[in-house]
Scaffold this active site. Structure first.
Site, short mmCIF file in Angstrom:
data_model
loop_
_atom_site.label_atom_id
_atom_site.label_comp_id
_atom_site.label_asym_id
_atom_site.label_seq_id
_atom_site.Cartn_x
_atom_site.Cartn_y
_atom_site.Cartn_z
N HIS A 43 0.86 -1.20 0.00
CA HIS A 43 0.00 0.00 0.00
C HIS A 43 0.89 1.24 0.00
CE1 HIS A 43 -3.81 2.08 1.79
NE2 HIS A 43 -3.10 2.92 1.09
N GLU A 70 -2.77 -1.65 -2.99
CA GLU A 70 -3.84 -0.87 -2.39
C GLU A 70 -3.50 0.60 -2.46
OE1 GLU A 70 -5.11 -3.98 1.19
OE2 GLU A 70 -3.84 -2.26 1.65
N HIS A 190 -7.78 -6.30 7.61
CA HIS A 190 -7.53 -5.31 8.65
C HIS A 190 -7.73 -5.93 10.02
CE1 HIS A 190 -6.44 -1.10 9.34
NE2 HIS A 190 -7.01 -1.30 10.50
#
Length: 241
Positions: A43, A70, A190
């Site tokens: 990310h 991401e 997450h």
């Protein structure tokens, strides 16, 4: 069967704390695949506080499994992913001041914006996923953007599971079922860890991919990276017939 994609952001954070190239993120990317990881997630944020844009180009050259990138689809990010052409791009509505991703898109509000972005990605053959809170009413609008998948933000589930809140999984089941009805696949990520991952997979066995970084790297400090990855794979596959 859910695939395990390993997020390398924390490795980059550790490296950046001292500068230099220790730990070497390319070697870690190679090793986690060798140890059984079925994908790599990274990310890159605009401030490059962990994964840098250069890292993305470098890591893409050693991926033998799947690469999931991401990020918030700003112009710089879009140029990056269209250059690299990863297996998957997961769109995340991060603001500049968040420590970590903490909420999903509202596809009712952002439908037109997401539709344009997703078309660009799919025109280049890139699978797309939208980071989404566990809310069934969002799913039909997410489907209308043309996205292939949703990624369920599992922060709420993880907090609820930790305090034995029995109903914490229910919105996720409802949202996942709605995704299936709308011909979308489901990813999740997450705050997933070795304690809660089996329960999530048992309740939503058709999850396509879980993306795990912070907890996995933290657990690896005690268990070792290879052993930790293998432990996750066992937890994920345990409910399969």
């Amino acid at each position: 069967m859910a695939k395990l994609s390993i997020n390398l952001n924390k490795i980059a954070t550790l490296r950046n704390a001292r500068g230099g190239d220790v730990p070497n993120i390319l070697q870690v990317a190679i090793d986690v695949q060798k140890f059984g990881g079925e994908g790599i997630t990274i990310h890159p944020r605009p401030d490059e506080r962990h994964i840098t844009y250069k890292d993305v180009y470098d890591i893409s050259s050693v991926i033998k499994t799947e690469l999931n990138i991401e990020g918030r689809p700003i112009d710089k990010f879009m140029k990056l992913v269209l250059d690299v052409k990863p297996s998957q791009v997961t769109l995340v509505p991060d603001s500049d001041n968040v420590i970590t991703s903490n909420s999903g898109w509202n596809p009712i509000v952002h439908k037109n914006f997401l539709t344009k972005i997703i078309k660009k990605l799919k025109d280049h053959g890139i699978r797309t996923s939208i980071f989404l809170d566990p809310n069934p009413k969002f799913v039909p609008y997410a489907a209308k953007t043309g996205a292939d998948r949703i990624e369920l933000y599992t922060g709420f589930f993880s907090k609820g599971y930790a305090i034995k809140e029995c109903g914490c999984i229910n919105p996720y089941i409802k949202t996942a079922n709605q995704a299936i009805k709308n011909c979308m696949q489901i990813n999740a990520g997450h705050d997933l860890n070795l304690d809660n991952i089996s329960f999530l997979i048992k309740k939503i066995p058709f999850i396509a991919e879980v993306s795990i970084g912070h907890s996995l790297i933290s657990e690896a400090l005690y268990m070792g990276l290879e052993n930790t990855i293998q432990s996750y794979l066992k937890k994920i596959k345990i409910n399969l017939p």
